[in-house]
Design an enzyme around this catalytic site. Structure first.
Site, PDB file in Angstrom:
ATOM      1  N   TYR A  19      -2.234 -13.323 -11.079  1.00  0.00           N
ATOM      2  CA  TYR A  19      -2.589 -12.041 -10.453  1.00  0.00           C
ATOM      3  C   TYR A  19      -1.943 -11.911  -9.073  1.00  0.00           C
ATOM      4  O   TYR A  19      -1.350 -10.891  -8.735  1.00  0.00           O
ATOM      5  CB  TYR A  19      -4.118 -11.971 -10.349  1.00  0.00           C
ATOM      6  N   LYS A  48       0.858  -9.185  -8.024  1.00  0.00           N
ATOM      7  CA  LYS A  48       0.578  -8.191  -6.979  1.00  0.00           C
ATOM      8  C   LYS A  48       1.568  -8.332  -5.814  1.00  0.00           C
ATOM      9  O   LYS A  48       1.977  -7.335  -5.224  1.00  0.00           O
ATOM     10  CB  LYS A  48      -0.868  -8.312  -6.498  1.00  0.00           C
TER      11      LYS A  48
HETATM   12  P1  NAD Z   1     -11.003  -2.013 -14.746  1.00  0.00           P
HETATM   13  O1  NAD Z   1     -11.084  -3.236 -15.595  1.00  0.00           O
HETATM   14  O2  NAD Z   1     -12.238  -1.231 -14.489  1.00  0.00           O
HETATM   15  O3  NAD Z   1      -9.903  -1.015 -15.331  1.00  0.00           O
HETATM   16  C1  NAD Z   1      -8.680  -1.483 -15.807  1.00  0.00           C
HETATM   17  C2  NAD Z   1      -8.025  -0.394 -16.624  1.00  0.00           C
HETATM   18  O4  NAD Z   1      -6.784  -0.913 -17.135  1.00  0.00           O
HETATM   19  C3  NAD Z   1      -8.852   0.039 -17.835  1.00  0.00           C
HETATM   20  O5  NAD Z   1      -8.697   1.432 -18.051  1.00  0.00           O
HETATM   21  C4  NAD Z   1      -8.215  -0.741 -18.972  1.00  0.00           C
HETATM   22  O6  NAD Z   1      -8.385  -0.119 -20.252  1.00  0.00           O
HETATM   23  C5  NAD Z   1      -6.764  -0.702 -18.531  1.00  0.00           C
HETATM   24  N1  NAD Z   1      -5.935  -1.697 -19.186  1.00  0.00           N
HETATM   25  C6  NAD Z   1      -6.108  -3.034 -19.243  1.00  0.00           C
HETATM   26  N2  NAD Z   1      -5.159  -3.596 -20.005  1.00  0.00           N
HETATM   27  C7  NAD Z   1      -4.355  -2.588 -20.422  1.00  0.00           C
HETATM   28  C8  NAD Z   1      -3.199  -2.527 -21.240  1.00  0.00           C
HETATM   29  N3  NAD Z   1      -2.660  -3.622 -21.805  1.00  0.00           N
HETATM   30  N4  NAD Z   1      -2.639  -1.300 -21.463  1.00  0.00           N
HETATM   31  C9  NAD Z   1      -3.171  -0.179 -20.931  1.00  0.00           C
HETATM   32  N5  NAD Z   1      -4.265  -0.195 -20.147  1.00  0.00           N
HETATM   33  C10 NAD Z   1      -4.853  -1.387 -19.900  1.00  0.00           C
HETATM   34  O7  NAD Z   1     -10.339  -2.518 -13.396  1.00  0.00           O
HETATM   35  P2  NAD Z   1     -10.259  -1.895 -11.909  1.00  0.00           P
HETATM   36  O8  NAD Z   1     -11.048  -2.785 -11.038  1.00  0.00           O
HETATM   37  O9  NAD Z   1     -10.529  -0.442 -11.903  1.00  0.00           O
HETATM   38  O10 NAD Z   1      -8.719  -2.188 -11.594  1.00  0.00           O
HETATM   39  C11 NAD Z   1      -7.720  -1.200 -11.553  1.00  0.00           C
HETATM   40  C12 NAD Z   1      -6.549  -1.712 -10.747  1.00  0.00           C
HETATM   41  O11 NAD Z   1      -6.979  -1.952  -9.397  1.00  0.00           O
HETATM   42  C13 NAD Z   1      -5.963  -3.025 -11.256  1.00  0.00           C
HETATM   43  O12 NAD Z   1      -4.554  -3.013 -11.140  1.00  0.00           O
HETATM   44  C14 NAD Z   1      -6.548  -4.044 -10.292  1.00  0.00           C
HETATM   45  O13 NAD Z   1      -5.737  -5.183 -10.188  1.00  0.00           O
HETATM   46  C15 NAD Z   1      -6.589  -3.241  -9.009  1.00  0.00           C
HETATM   47  N6  NAD Z   1      -7.524  -3.763  -8.020  1.00  0.00           N
HETATM   48  C16 NAD Z   1      -8.858  -3.849  -8.296  1.00  0.00           C
HETATM   49  C17 NAD Z   1      -9.700  -4.341  -7.320  1.00  0.00           C
HETATM   50  C18 NAD Z   1     -11.172  -4.459  -7.553  1.00  0.00           C
HETATM   51  O14 NAD Z   1     -11.837  -5.088  -6.733  1.00  0.00           O
HETATM   52  N7  NAD Z   1     -11.740  -3.881  -8.593  1.00  0.00           N
HETATM   53  C19 NAD Z   1      -9.198  -4.764  -6.077  1.00  0.00           C
HETATM   54  C20 NAD Z   1      -7.839  -4.651  -5.829  1.00  0.00           C
HETATM   55  C21 NAD Z   1      -7.004  -4.150  -6.810  1.00  0.00           C
END
Ligand code: NAD
Length: 259
Positions: A154, A158
């Site tokens: 990850y 990133k």
């Molecule tokens: P989440 O798990 O709620 O959502 C992830 C989304 O990605 C879902 O819609 C899922 O269906 C989709 N997805 C996963 N694999 C896929 C694939 N192979 N093809 C198409 N879609 C796919 O996660 P989130 O927390 O909302 O994360 C969203 C983004 O934000 C990610 O890139 C994550 O790394 C980033 N992020 C999250 C956080 C956090 O604390 N939640 C912090 C920093 C960055």
């Protein structure tokens, strides 16, 4: 932003769904994408379309599949006539010490969290260049700027997004197209709920201790970042006021990376 077309990858949940709703509320036509039960996603698609009175298309493209990514972008352009805003948000996580890290998890995380961003950008850019306008917003992470143990794939993906963001920004700087990355700290979404359980296992501590001593210990505000804070920053970067902001990595992390 009325009438602009926005593709948001991974928008059936969490941060991506919040961004899709925000851009829909500002009049964009939306392509939602992500995994999940088709009936639930269709209900979500209809709900967003009805609530904001805009067109919403669902693409079930798997972000680990370059052919499906190209088809998603082509369908968006054919259906709506343009691809103006691209938000690369889909992401997955796996937490394990590197010497126990399953190679297939490494490959999946690099494919979905990093290579997919290359494939969406490479296929969407010709449409933006034709329009002499475009906005690419990559949802990276505080883990694009700093590392934490047990998140090798990850953190690598990133960090890679930030390099890609800068490169794309320079390549299209004279063409009305910007490319930026947003670096959120912890946001309480299904992804983080999963990590809390995984970290508890890796570290041999309770889930409450993970939230207090691992996740929010990193964030000086001691609060999770809120979904609407990220979706509104995304909308700002997508707007005309952000035309001179490009090639940046903007932390929204409660002070985490200031330390
Ligand atoms: P989440 O798990 O709620 O959502 C992830 C989304 O990605 C879902 O819609 C899922 O269906 C989709 N997805 C996963 N694999 C896929 C694939 N192979 N093809 C198409 N879609 C796919 O996660 P989130 O927390 O909302 O994360 C969203 C983004 O934000 C990610 O890139 C994550 O790394 C980033 N992020 C999250 C956080 C956090 O604390 N939640 C912090 C920093 C960055």
């Amino acid at each position: 932003m009325n009438g602009k077309t926005a593709i948001i990858t991974g928008s059936t949940s969490g941060i991506g769904l919040a961004i899709a709703r925000q851009l829909a509320s500002q009049g964009c036509r939306i392509v939602i994408n992500g995994l999940g039960p088709e009936e639930e996603i269709e209900a979500l698609r209809r709900q967003v379309a009805d609530e904001y009175q805009i067109d919403v298309l669902y693409s079930k493209a798997d972000m680990s599949r370059p052919d499906q990514i190209a088809a998603m972008v082509a369908t968006a352009a054919d259906t709506f006539g343009s691809v103006d805003i691209l938000v690369n948000n889909a992401g997955v996580q796996h937490v394990a010490p590197i010497d126990d890290f399953p190679p297939e998890k490494w490959d999946a995380i690099i494919a979905i969290n990093l290579s997919a961003v290359f494939h969406t950008i490479r296929t969407a850019l010709p449409h933006m260049k034709a329009a002499k306008w475009g906005r690419i917003i990559n949802i990276a992470s505080a883990h694009g700027l700093v590392a934490s143990p047990y998140k090798s794939a990850y953190v690598a993906a990133k960090h890679g997004i930030l390099g890609l963001t800068k490169t794309v920004a320079l390549e299209v700087a004279e063409q009305g197209i910007t490319c930026n990355a947003i670096c959120p700290g912890y946001v309480k979404t299904p992804m983080v709920e999963g990590q809390i359980a995984d970290q508890a296992k890796s570290r041999g501590i309770s889930t409450e201790a993970v939230v207090r001593d691992v996740l929010l210990a990193a964030q000086p505000t001691k609060e999770f970042v809120k979904l609407d804070q990220i979706s509104k920053l995304t909308a700002f970067l997508a707007g005309d006021a952000a035309a001179s902001i490009t090639g940046t990595a903007i932390p929204i992390d409660g002070g985490w990376t200031a330390q």
